[in-house]
Structure formats: C-alpha cells, structure tokens
Scaffold this active site. Sequence first.
Site, mmCIF file in Angstrom:
data_model
loop_
_atom_site.group_PDB
_atom_site.id
_atom_site.type_symbol
_atom_site.label_atom_id
_atom_site.label_comp_id
_atom_site.label_asym_id
_atom_site.label_seq_id
_atom_site.Cartn_x
_atom_site.Cartn_y
_atom_site.Cartn_z
ATOM 1 N N GLY A 12 -2.783 2.354 11.818
ATOM 2 C CA GLY A 12 -2.249 1.190 11.105
ATOM 3 C C GLY A 12 -2.088 0.069 12.121
ATOM 4 O O GLY A 12 -2.740 0.057 13.168
ATOM 5 N N GLU A 169 5.311 -10.569 -4.012
ATOM 6 C CA GLU A 169 3.882 -10.724 -3.705
ATOM 7 C C GLU A 169 3.037 -10.052 -4.802
ATOM 8 O O GLU A 169 1.984 -10.553 -5.184
ATOM 9 C CB GLU A 169 3.586 -10.133 -2.325
ATOM 10 C CG GLU A 169 4.266 -10.920 -1.201
ATOM 11 C CD GLU A 169 3.575 -10.769 0.142
ATOM 12 O OE1 GLU A 169 3.178 -9.646 0.469
ATOM 13 O OE2 GLU A 169 3.441 -11.788 0.853
ATOM 14 N N GLN A 313 5.038 -7.367 11.525
ATOM 15 C CA GLN A 313 5.411 -8.189 12.679
ATOM 16 C C GLN A 313 6.082 -7.331 13.763
ATOM 17 O O GLN A 313 5.776 -7.449 14.956
ATOM 18 C CB GLN A 313 6.372 -9.286 12.206
ATOM 19 C CG GLN A 313 6.593 -10.356 13.205
ATOM 20 C CD GLN A 313 7.524 -11.466 12.704
ATOM 21 O OE1 GLN A 313 7.955 -12.268 13.497
ATOM 22 N NE2 GLN A 313 7.832 -11.533 11.438
ATOM 23 N N LYS A 372 0.596 -18.574 5.442
ATOM 24 C CA LYS A 372 0.434 -17.124 5.274
ATOM 25 C C LYS A 372 -0.970 -16.704 5.731
ATOM 26 O O LYS A 372 -1.153 -15.672 6.371
ATOM 27 C CB LYS A 372 0.659 -16.771 3.795
ATOM 28 C CG LYS A 372 0.528 -15.312 3.457
ATOM 29 C CD LYS A 372 1.768 -14.549 3.810
ATOM 30 C CE LYS A 372 1.628 -13.091 3.411
ATOM 31 N NZ LYS A 372 2.808 -12.324 3.756
HETATM 32 P P1 FAD Z 1 0.790 1.545 8.651
HETATM 33 O O1 FAD Z 1 0.175 0.217 8.752
HETATM 34 O O2 FAD Z 1 1.293 2.026 7.348
HETATM 35 O O3 FAD Z 1 -0.258 2.609 9.239
HETATM 36 C C1 FAD Z 1 -0.048 3.980 9.192
HETATM 37 C C2 FAD Z 1 -1.388 4.673 9.340
HETATM 38 O O4 FAD Z 1 -1.181 6.079 9.435
HETATM 39 C C3 FAD Z 1 -2.317 4.457 8.142
HETATM 40 O O5 FAD Z 1 -3.596 4.122 8.604
HETATM 41 C C4 FAD Z 1 -2.337 5.815 7.442
HETATM 42 O O6 FAD Z 1 -3.563 6.097 6.800
HETATM 43 C C5 FAD Z 1 -2.126 6.763 8.623
HETATM 44 N N1 FAD Z 1 -1.536 8.038 8.243
HETATM 45 C C6 FAD Z 1 -0.456 8.246 7.454
HETATM 46 N N2 FAD Z 1 -0.216 9.570 7.360
HETATM 47 C C7 FAD Z 1 -1.162 10.200 8.100
HETATM 48 C C8 FAD Z 1 -1.426 11.561 8.411
HETATM 49 N N3 FAD Z 1 -0.666 12.555 7.940
HETATM 50 N N4 FAD Z 1 -2.479 11.839 9.213
HETATM 51 C C9 FAD Z 1 -3.258 10.848 9.724
HETATM 52 N N5 FAD Z 1 -3.043 9.545 9.466
HETATM 53 C C10 FAD Z 1 -2.007 9.226 8.664
HETATM 54 N N6 FAD Z 1 4.970 -6.874 6.856
HETATM 55 C C11 FAD Z 1 4.991 -8.112 7.410
HETATM 56 O O7 FAD Z 1 5.391 -8.251 8.576
HETATM 57 N N7 FAD Z 1 4.570 -9.205 6.703
HETATM 58 C C12 FAD Z 1 4.098 -9.136 5.431
HETATM 59 O O8 FAD Z 1 3.709 -10.133 4.832
HETATM 60 C C13 FAD Z 1 4.072 -7.839 4.810
HETATM 61 N N8 FAD Z 1 3.595 -7.707 3.554
HETATM 62 C C14 FAD Z 1 3.506 -6.462 3.006
HETATM 63 C C15 FAD Z 1 2.953 -6.330 1.725
HETATM 64 C C16 FAD Z 1 2.814 -5.068 1.159
HETATM 65 C C17 FAD Z 1 2.202 -4.935 -0.210
HETATM 66 C C18 FAD Z 1 3.243 -3.913 1.877
HETATM 67 C C19 FAD Z 1 3.071 -2.542 1.273
HETATM 68 C C20 FAD Z 1 3.793 -4.034 3.143
HETATM 69 C C21 FAD Z 1 3.932 -5.303 3.723
HETATM 70 N N9 FAD Z 1 4.469 -5.456 5.011
HETATM 71 C C22 FAD Z 1 4.529 -6.710 5.582
HETATM 72 C C23 FAD Z 1 4.910 -4.278 5.800
HETATM 73 C C24 FAD Z 1 3.786 -3.790 6.713
HETATM 74 O O9 FAD Z 1 2.617 -3.562 5.977
HETATM 75 C C25 FAD Z 1 4.192 -2.520 7.452
HETATM 76 O O10 FAD Z 1 5.418 -2.748 8.089
HETATM 77 C C26 FAD Z 1 3.133 -2.116 8.469
HETATM 78 O O11 FAD Z 1 1.964 -1.704 7.796
HETATM 79 C C27 FAD Z 1 3.629 -0.990 9.380
HETATM 80 O O12 FAD Z 1 2.626 -0.659 10.303
HETATM 81 P P2 FAD Z 1 2.500 0.814 10.868
HETATM 82 O O13 FAD Z 1 1.438 0.797 11.917
HETATM 83 O O14 FAD Z 1 3.831 1.349 11.235
HETATM 84 O O15 FAD Z 1 2.026 1.700 9.638
#
Ligand code: FAD
Length: 401
Positions: A12, A169, A313, A372
């Site tokens: 992610g 959103e 962020q 945005k």
């Molecule tokens: P993620 O981006 O969720 O990545 C996790 C990864 O782990 C994914 O690729 C997933 O496939 C993988 N994964 C999960 N489980 C497993 C497993 N068991 N084995 C292998 N891989 C796995 N934040 C902002 O700052 N601004 C915004 O405008 C904003 N808008 C948003 C709009 C929506 C609709 C949503 C849902 C969220 C929004 N967010 C926003 C929040 C933001 O998307 C998250 O905070 C961010 O994605 C977190 O990043 P991450 O790397 O922790 O996890």
Amino acid sequence: MQTPKVVILGAGYGGLITSRQLEKTLLNGEAQVTLINKHDYHYISTQLHKTVAGTASDEKITLHIPDLLKTDKIQFKKGTVQGVNFTSKKVQLESGEFIDYDYLMIGLGFDVSTFGIPGVEENAFKIKSFRSTKAIYNHVLRQFAAYKEDLDPSRLTFAVAGAGFTGIEMIGELIEAMPKLCLKYDIPVSATRIINIEASASVLPGFNKEAIDFTESYFKKNGVELMTSTKILECSPTTITLDNGEELPSRTLIWSGGVRGNTLLEKLDLPISKGRINIDKFLRVQGMENVFCIGDAALFLKEDGTPLPPTAQVAIQQAEVCGPNLIASLRGEQLKAFEYHHKGTVASIGNKAAVGKVFGLKISGLFAALMKQVIEARYLFVLGGPGLVIKQFLKIGKPHS
Ligand code: FAD
C-alpha cells in the site's frame, strides 16, 4: 557474513514508499529485499470510492507493482500473509510457503469497523480494497438492470453510512454517477435516491464550519437526503432500520462508518490497541528491534498521547522515515525519530467540488477540487517521479458506462 533479508508486508502507501526509499539508498548487494502483497497491483485507496461509483477507470486506480519497482534491489512476491513467527523470523503465506527475514516491515493496512451492528457485517458493502469496491459497482449495476424488470424502489435507494471523510467522498461520486447510470439504463433520475446517514449532528465532524456548510448545501442542491443525528440499528439485505423508527427499504448500504487495523494483526501476538500495533518513535513494534510497522496497521501516539489518524498522509510520511531507519538498523547506525507534519486535509465531493484546509487555509469548491488533484499527483510523483504522474494523467480516464 550472509546478506541480511528485509521483508516488507503489504504494497500500500506505506509498503511501496518504504520500498522506494530502500531502492534509492541501499547499495547493490547490501540487503535482499522482498515486498509481499496479496495482488500484483497496488490500488490507490484514497480513490476507491470512484471504483464504487464507476467514475474512474480501473487503470487509473490500480498500478502494476513490478512496474513501480525501478531496480532489481527489490523482489516482488505475490502472496497472502497468514502469520509471522517472530522467534524463528519467518513469514507464513496462505500458499504454505515460509519467507525468512532478518528485518520486517508490516504495512498491511486497514479493515472496516462495523461496531457489531446487527446485519452490517453480512449485508452492508465495505470500501476496503479494489476488489470489494468493484463488487459494489457490479451490485449497483445489477440493481439498475433489475429495476427495469420489477420497478422496486429499494433497488435504486443508495444509502451511505457515515458522513465523515470517506462517506462524503462516496456521496460526491454517487451524485456524479447517478445521471450517467440513469441514461445508460433509460431510467429517470427521479427514480433514484441517495441517502447519507450520520450519527453526529452534522457532516464532517472535526472539519471547520465553512466546510460543513458547503457540503450540506451541496448535498441539498443535488437532492441528497441527509439524515444527521440518526443511528443505524440493523441492516438486512433489503432494509435499513434506523433509531428514529424508520425502516428504510434499500438494497445498498455502503458502510463508511470507520476503519481499524487489518484483522490479521490480532493474530500476530504483538502489542495491539484498537486493532492497531503499538509502535515506538522509530516506527518499530514496541519491544522489537527488527520489526517495523507503519500506516493504518500502526498506532503511533503523539506527545499528547493521542494517536495519529489512519491516513495516507501519515503512511507516506512514516514510510519516508521507515526506509532510512531500516537501512540504519542493518548498518548498525542511529535511527531517526518520526515526527508528523500535518499539511492539511481535503475531501472531494465528486470531481468538481471539495472542502478542506491546506497549510492553514480553508478552501472549498472548484479550487479545493483542483487542490485535491495536486495532492493525488504528488503521491504519484513520490512513487514514480514525473513519468508516472504524466502516464496516469494521460491514461484515458474513461469511466465505466
Ligand atoms: P493500504 O494502503 O491499505 O495498503 C495495505 C496493503 O496490504 C494493500 O495493498 C493490501 O492488498 C495488502 N494486504 C492486506 N492484507 C494482506 C495480506 N494478508 N497479505 C498480503 N497483503 C495484504 N487518506 C488521506 O490521507 N487522504 C485522503 O484523501 C484519503 N481518502 C480516502 C478515501 C477512501 C475511500 C479510503 C478507503 C481511504 C482514504 N484515506 C485517505 C486513507 C488511506 O487510504 C489509508 O490511510 C492508506 O491507504 C493507508 O496506507 P497503508 O499503506 O497503511 O495501507
């Protein structure tokens, strides 16, 4: 001495930007790095609501992970993580395979919180991953097709639970999608309903008054039925029961009521609060020197004891420190403490409007919508440089029809 093995779980925001940092700084042969993710594509989580409504093409939302890795310093492995043995330092995949590590980074992201409300887990639709949002879009299309046959109004009543950031959103995209879907299925727009149900007294709790007023009047102008101070008590496949006694006939409740850490984290036997792993100021799991965790999976407490929110962020800023800290760990150098700098928040309401605050400045309307887009472009820039920004913008962003 053997080459140290670094394993990153999740591609992610957190996992990918950490990988970019390692690619930039690691010397050739200094470490063997493996990035593991469930799918071979990265989905831009902040735009998943567009997939639900069909307002952006799949190509705009998903990026092929191997294409994002610029060098052969990182090996990508498609696999679903099932568990980790922290004593033998092995990651277990669903396939039965074990991957050894010396240093681990957990970036497994979020799951949706349904707060135990009866029927929500089984019947509501969750904005959780690219797959889950694609499934909602297909469900929406089926409702339009079925309405042509039975004229059942519950099919075209689309309810969104929660008027926080994601809920707003989501509503914005539904406002844009409805006329196009109606045209496609030859159904009058007046047959559709968009309902936003929120337990608090207003939309966007925590946002400034201007943002709240702008959003509420934008909803009104676009025929959105806003139900604030209203709680969902139960959800069945065809009805949403509200605490005002109303039984709302709807076959689509899109749940944006809140997020928590990936449920897998609970099985890992690590220090955990509110579904997220407790981490120290260097972004390491509390009490562990070789395991890092960032993004939505991690609970980082600010100096005042409050946690950082689960946002992209935060995940990106943490990754920019986590990468160098991983390298410092394997080189035996001093780690850097993480400090968060909030740059602002902008919630889109469809393509042409948004609300929020950037660098202390309150913004709304078209200017905010452009802002945005700049924020989204910056992420692509950090991930893949100007080439990726141009490539993504040039992609025929043909929405689904
Ligand atoms: P993620 O981006 O969720 O990545 C996790 C990864 O782990 C994914 O690729 C997933 O496939 C993988 N994964 C999960 N489980 C497993 C497993 N068991 N084995 C292998 N891989 C796995 N934040 C902002 O700052 N601004 C915004 O405008 C904003 N808008 C948003 C709009 C929506 C609709 C949503 C849902 C969220 C929004 N967010 C926003 C929040 C933001 O998307 C998250 O905070 C961010 O994605 C977190 O990043 P991450 O790397 O922790 O996890």
